[in-house]
Design an enzyme around this catalytic site. Sequence first.
Site, PDB file in Angstrom:
ATOM      1  NE  ARG A  70     -29.282  16.492  37.909  1.00 48.14           N
ATOM      2  CZ  ARG A  70     -29.306  15.541  36.978  1.00 48.14           C
ATOM      3  NH1 ARG A  70     -29.299  15.882  35.701  1.00 48.14           N
ATOM      4  NH2 ARG A  70     -29.332  14.271  37.313  1.00 48.14           N
TER       5      ARG A  70
ATOM      6  CE  LYS B 215     -35.490   9.296  44.646  1.00 54.03           C
ATOM      7  NZ  LYS B 215     -34.825   8.965  43.383  1.00 54.03           N
TER       8      LYS B 215
END
Length: 401
Positions: free
Chosen positions: A255, A181
């Site tokens: 996920r 990130k």
Amino acid sequence: YLANRSIKNVASVVHGGGIGGLNPSDCAKAITEGAILGLYKFDNYKSKKPQGSNIDKFSIVEVDKTKITDIKKSVNEGMVFAEATNLCRDLANEPGNIMTPTELSEVALNVGNSTGMEIGVIDKTKMEELGMGALLGVAQGSVQSPKLIVMKHKGDQANQENNIGLIGKGITFDSGGISIKPSLKMGDMKGDMAGAAAVIAAMKAISTLDLKINVIGIIAAAENMPGGNAQRPGDIVRTMDGTTIEIENTDAEGRLVLADAVTYAKSLGLNKIVDVATLTGAIAIALGNIYVGAFGNNDELMNMVVSAGGSVGENIWPMPISDKYTDQYSSTVADFKNTGGRLAGSITGAQFIGEFSKDLPWVHLDIAATSRSESNSGWNVKGATGITVRTLIQLAKGLSE
Ligand code: BES
Ligand code: MN
Ligand code: ZN
């Protein structure tokens, strides 16, 4: 506005419960929750505590003696709901160097000790045996070992079918992994376990209230780091249910850990599940920081979750899923890939999790935009909000009645 004033004792009438004509018990509960939530502070690491900022005593007064018993009951319930929310906030405000997966499992064990709930912790070796390749893949770039935490409230032993599973995303720090990130605001990713914190806190309250329902809390805890052993974009992992996943972006890790947690939940014979996750930045584009996004495969469960949220003042909005989106996360080399492109990012993220719940009634709550507040407002204090804790307790309460 009582916070940060040199006030030690506060008394309040049951606002709204007199000539306001509202149910006095509901009002007393709201006042209790509002006071406890609004006065919350996270100052564990402040050497000098801000002066005169702690209220010693908060009283609720009522002259009508006939109302007192009901009011007392509601005040106690309000305390349980609000204190659980503050526990969630505490956990999500703790920095990533303290709130590791192991620490999260210690917290769950302590909650178990204080309430009598049964707590199990599945460690890395057991995960390998169970074939949880997606969860292990996320964790492998970190020196912190992953934990799958299982908390069991056995509130209706005679009726095993009366059950629900609550699943939390517990990424104790999300650097993005190799798909790292940007550094701006990366520190906020210490809160990427807010879903896990909500589940732990709700389980504590459900057990304290001794609700007549069997509730299992499952937390998939791992740290997403770009270490030398980290998973790479292009890697293919195999989940507990045998599904293969191509890793397109190591930052879509929520996920992945939830895929194995959901499969594990199914193996326990649960007949409905709700997962809570700081899953996608895209949910902020869709709903801002006002509504939690809800996705699911069962209207009845969806309606129960949305109305539970409404009754506790947590805004939840149902979002669509459709097999028309499935192509977006299909892979040429594996069963799925872990990203679905820029369009409808929250939907494809949700549906990916749904691929593992299959026909089991399931609702996914995306709290990425609502789990932290940038400012003090209403009962929220800057930092972790504790969103969905009260919804989850209310949901279990509704199902138990
Ligand atoms: N934890 C993040 C989502 C998030 C973003 C939470 C901002 C709170 C604030 C999640 O793991 C993530 O990185 N999601 C990616 C998914 C993408 C790579 C498909 C995202 O939203 O960009
Ligand atoms: Mn991520
Ligand atoms: Zn994340």
